[in-house]
Structures are given as structure tokens and as C-alpha cells.
Design an enzyme around this catalytic site. Structure first.
Site, PDB file in Angstrom:
ATOM      1  N   ALA A  77      -6.640   9.066   7.171  1.00 16.47           N
ATOM      2  CA  ALA A  77      -8.048   9.462   7.090  1.00 16.47           C
ATOM      3  C   ALA A  77      -8.756   9.391   8.436  1.00 16.47           C
ATOM      4  O   ALA A  77      -9.965   9.550   8.521  1.00 16.47           O
ATOM      5  CB  ALA A  77      -8.778   8.559   6.088  1.00 16.47           C
ATOM      6  N   GLY A  78      -8.007   9.121   9.510  1.00 16.65           N
ATOM      7  CA  GLY A  78      -8.608   9.040  10.831  1.00 16.65           C
ATOM      8  C   GLY A  78      -9.373   7.761  11.080  1.00 16.65           C
ATOM      9  O   GLY A  78     -10.238   7.713  11.953  1.00 16.65           O
ATOM     10  N   ASP A 106      -7.568   3.604  19.471  1.00 18.62           N
ATOM     11  CA  ASP A 106      -7.502   2.962  18.154  1.00 18.62           C
ATOM     12  C   ASP A 106      -6.978   1.535  18.242  1.00 18.62           C
ATOM     13  O   ASP A 106      -7.538   0.615  17.644  1.00 18.62           O
ATOM     14  CB  ASP A 106      -6.626   3.784  17.204  1.00 18.62           C
ATOM     15  CG  ASP A 106      -7.292   5.066  16.751  1.00 18.62           C
ATOM     16  OD1 ASP A 106      -8.290   5.465  17.391  1.00 18.62           O
ATOM     17  OD2 ASP A 106      -6.823   5.668  15.781  1.00 18.62           O
ATOM     18  N   ASN A 111       0.817  -1.222   0.000  1.00 14.84           N
ATOM     19  CA  ASN A 111       0.000   0.000   0.000  1.00 14.84           C
ATOM     20  C   ASN A 111       0.846   1.266   0.000  1.00 14.84           C
ATOM     21  O   ASN A 111       0.441   2.295  -0.537  1.00 14.84           O
ATOM     22  CB  ASN A 111      -0.936   0.032   1.205  1.00 14.84           C
ATOM     23  CG  ASN A 111      -2.005  -1.039   1.169  1.00 14.84           C
ATOM     24  OD1 ASN A 111      -1.773  -2.152   1.618  1.00 14.84           O
ATOM     25  ND2 ASN A 111      -3.169  -0.727   0.622  1.00 14.84           N
ATOM     26  N   SER A 148      -3.021   3.020  11.161  1.00 17.16           N
ATOM     27  CA  SER A 148      -1.744   2.716  11.817  1.00 17.16           C
ATOM     28  C   SER A 148      -1.947   1.768  12.986  1.00 17.16           C
ATOM     29  O   SER A 148      -1.120   0.871  13.229  1.00 17.16           O
ATOM     30  CB  SER A 148      -1.054   4.002  12.283  1.00 17.16           C
ATOM     31  OG  SER A 148      -1.784   4.632  13.323  1.00 17.16           O
ATOM     32  N   GLU A 207       1.925   2.287  18.369  1.00 16.41           N
ATOM     33  CA  GLU A 207       1.179   3.523  18.140  1.00 16.41           C
ATOM     34  C   GLU A 207       1.901   4.735  18.737  1.00 16.41           C
ATOM     35  O   GLU A 207       1.906   5.812  18.148  1.00 16.41           O
ATOM     36  CB  GLU A 207      -0.221   3.402  18.766  1.00 16.41           C
ATOM     37  CG  GLU A 207      -1.261   2.769  17.873  1.00 16.41           C
ATOM     38  CD  GLU A 207      -1.760   3.726  16.810  1.00 16.41           C
ATOM     39  OE1 GLU A 207      -2.762   4.423  17.030  1.00 16.41           O
ATOM     40  OE2 GLU A 207      -1.124   3.790  15.748  1.00 16.41           O
TER      41      GLU A 207
END
Length: 402
Positions: free
Chosen positions: A142-143, A205, A55, A147, A194
């Protein structure tokens, strides 16, 4: 597990309610997204370690001997994860040839891999020879927790390859899940990844990526909801770039200037999150009726107006809301706002024609749009037969990792 090939997935996330208010001590609901990151890990027979991230165009291969320095450079206890030190990060940067201060996705992804690979292997004093390929359905930046999903997949794969966690017992449809203790460890290591990428993340997340479902975040405490329904949504990326830091500062500035006006708005957003939590529990209990979805739609509309009031709306998001409202659907921003992404609730009986018409209208604005679900499972181990054909093909096609 180090001698076998395995495929692991972790979901992205959206914020259902509570954006920005959570910064000021209010409740937020984060929910897993059925757009996922997939990781294939398999043994390397030629004493090499390979990392392929198609990607973002990363294709790296190291001789295992060249990575032996990690065992002395990173003094870590696999059962007690800790963050990378500045000295360790500088050493990893020099090894990977990454300039000081580089914060692009490619550089951070490589550093994250090297640290987790070395730290998780340190206790066993042995570096596994592995070929890792990661492919994601999630757009970066993009939130949507891309990650964190990467970190969760890496942590699960490397913990399994090192023998720290065992292969979970099989579940239905070729998908398996780790036990609670293993999930806790996966989440702790993913959080360290993170922190390497984002500096000071909330931990929401990676927790969503690990456990899935819906998480309640309040005053630094993360609580998974016990009863969670799966909801259909349209997820739309306006592709308008924004700065979370700037938007958070904007809300704080408004609160300081107009406390008697903005504080009640934040209190109302808190109440929306709590009411949404109650309605989701009702639906998950099998009591779903049209009235419940009507309330969810009303909460979405009210929250979107509140987010505009506190200054994180954007014309691109207004167009999204108006376009879907023309088909009787209800939308709000998700995440920082100021552009970025929005979600649109789809009732169970929303017709395919309405969904397709809404998607066409959104794509006419130049937006990316997906029909997907929220509230599904977290990090999982897959058999090849459990994967969609296109995903399986990407993960098996060697041309994608050369």
C-alpha cells in the site's frame, strides 16, 4: 540479548509532500506513521531457527545445522553492510525452495531474513538459535513502508542477538531507543534488506523506520528534521492497485511534452514541501495556533490539485477528498497516487463525531480507514507492559506461530 525475549517495533511511513517531484530533484517530506510492525525474538532451546510471519502465512523452522552454510556462503563484515550478490541470492533461493523470479511478499520476506541472518552472524562465526515472530499493523503493497519496517525490525533484532549492538538504556513508559551509532548500523542493514526486496530503493522508507519523525529528502540526501510535532491524521487505503513505475513514467512523459507547464507545477510542489517544513518547526516550537493548521490544510489542498495536474490522481482519491471535505477536512494522496492511500489532516480540536462520520463515509466506499498519528519515534525496544493489550496478545499467543 540472545538469551532473553525482546519485542521491537518500527513504524511505517507516509509522504507528506513531494511525491513525484522528488524524482525530479525537488524536496519531499517523509514522516513516520503510528501504524507499526512488531517483532518478538526469543531464544530457541532445541537448536532451531524459527521464522513466523502470520500476516503473510509464513511459518518456517530450520535445524541450526542446516543453516551453517550461511557462514561460508555469505562473506560479510557486520560493521560494513553490503548488498547480497546474485550468486548468494541464487543459493538462498535454492535452499528455501523459492523458484527463480519469484517476487511475491512471502518469497522476498524469507530471502530477506536468510540474508540478514547469515550476513549479520558471519562476523561472529556463530548462528544464534532464535524464534522470531513478526506481526504488522501495516497493509502490504500500500506504499506505507511495510517492507522497510520489517527490515528495520529484523536488522535491530539480529544485531542485538549477535551482540553487535547492546541493549539501550531504559526510557519512559517501558520503551527504549538505541544510540545514534547503533541506529546508523541498523539503518544500513535494513537498507540492504530493502535492496533485496525492491532492487533500487531510495533509502527513505528504512530511514523513517529507523529514526522516525520527519525526514527531508532532496537530491539523494536524507536529513532528519530536528523539531517535529506529532500530527493527527486519518489514513485511508482505497485498495485500488497501481504501478509506481507506470505513474513515475507518466509524470516524466508529461514533463517532456509540456515542460513550460509541468516544471512550474513541480517547482510549486517543492515550495509546498519547504513551507510545510517551516510550519512544522513552528508547531514543534510550541507556537501552534489555528493559523498554522490552516496553512497546513491549504498546502494539502494545493498539492492535491498539483498531483492531479501531473497525472497521478484517481477517481477513488477524488471521492476520498470530497467525502472528507463534506466534514470540513482536507485530504491528499500519499505515495505514488493512481489509487493507493490518502491522508486527511485532523486538527487538535477536531471533534470525535466529525472523525467518526468521516470514517463511516469512507468505509461506505469500501475503503479501509485508520485514525492515527504521524511524526512519532522510530525503531524501539519494548517491555511487555508498554504494549497495547491486543498487540501483546498476538506476540505472546503461541497458536499464532505454529
Amino acid at each position: 540479548m540472545a538469551n532473553k525475549t525482546f519485542i521491537i517495533s518500527a513504524p511505517g511511513k507516509v509522504i507528506l509532500h513531494g511525491e513525484h517531484a522528488v524524482v525530479h530533484g525537488k524536496v519531499a517530506l517523509a514522516v513516520s506513521l503510528n501504524l507499526k510492525t512488531y517483532l518478538r525474538i526469543r531464544p530457541c532451546s532445541d537448536q532451531r531457527v524459527q521464522l513466523n510471519l502470520p500476516n503473510i502465512d509464513v511459518h518456517l523452522s530450520w535445524k541450526s545445522a542446516a543453516l551453517q552454510f550461511l557462514l561460508t556462503a555469505i562473506d560479510a563484515d557486520v560493521l560494513n553492510p553490503k548488498a547480497a550478490s546474485q550468486e548468494q541470492m541464487e543459493q538462498l533461493r535454492r535452499f528455501a525452495g523459492i523458484p527463480e523470479g519469484s517476487t511475491d511478499a512471502m518469497s522476498l520476506s524469507i530471502l530477506c531474513f536468510l540474508y540478514l541472518y547469515g550476513a549479520i552472524s558471519a562476523s561472529s562465526r556463530q548462528l544464534p538459535n532464535v524464534d522470531i515472530l513478526v506481526w504488522s499493523e501495516l497493509p502490504t503493497g500500500a506504499g506505507l513502508g511495510s517492507s522497510a519496517a520489517y527490515c528495520v525490525c529484523l536488522a535491530a533484532a539480529l544485531l542485538a542477538a549477535s551482540g553487535t549492538i547492546a541493549c539501550p538504556a531504559p526510557l519512559e513508559k517501558g520503551i527504549t531507543r538505541w544510540n545514534e551509532d547503533d541506529l546508523e548500523l541498523i539503518n544500513k542493514w535494513a537498507f540492504q534488506g530493502e535492496k533485496l526486496i525492491h532492487g533500487n530503493p531510495s533509502g527513505v522508507d528504512n530511514a523513517v523506520g529507523t529514526w522516525g519523525g520527519v525526514l527531508r529528502y532532496h537530491a539523494g540526501k536524507i536529513t532528519p528534521l530536528s523539531r517535529v510535532p506529532t500530527l493527527r491524521i486519518l489514513l485511508t487505503n482505497t485498495k485500488v492497485l497501481r504501478s509506481t513505475k507506470v505513474l513515475v513514467a507518466r509524470v516524466k512523459d508529461k514533463l517532456n511534452k509540456l515542460p513550460n507547464i509541468i516544471k512550474p507545477v513541480l517547482d510549486s510542489i517543492d515550495a509546498i514541501s519547504c513551507e510545510c517544513e517551516r510550519i512544522l518547526a513552528e508547531i514543534a516550537s510550541g507556537n501552534a495556533v489555528d493559523e498554522h493548521y490552516t496553512v497546513l490544510e491549504e498546502l494539502i489542498d494545493i498539492n492535491q490539485q498539483h498531483l492531479n495536474v501531473i497525472g497521478v490522481g484517481h477517481s477513488s482519491l477524488d471521492r476520498l477528498c470530497q467525502a472528507t471535505a463534506a466534514y470540513g477536512l482536507h485530504s491528499k494522496l500519499t505515495g505514488a497516487g493512481g489509487g493507493g492511500c490518502g491522508l486527511t489532516l485532523l486538527r487538535p480540536d477536531t471533534s470525535p463525531s466529525v472523525v467518526e462520520a468521516s470514517k463511516r463515509a469512507l468505509k461506505d466506499f469500501g475503503y479501509d480507514c485508520w485514525e492515527t498519528n504521524i511524526g512519532g519515534s522510530g525503531v524501539s525496544l519494548h517491555s511487555p507492559s508498554s504494549l497495547q493489550k491486543d498487540i501483546f496478545q498476538v506476540l505472546c499467543d503461541v497458536r499464532n506461530c505454529q
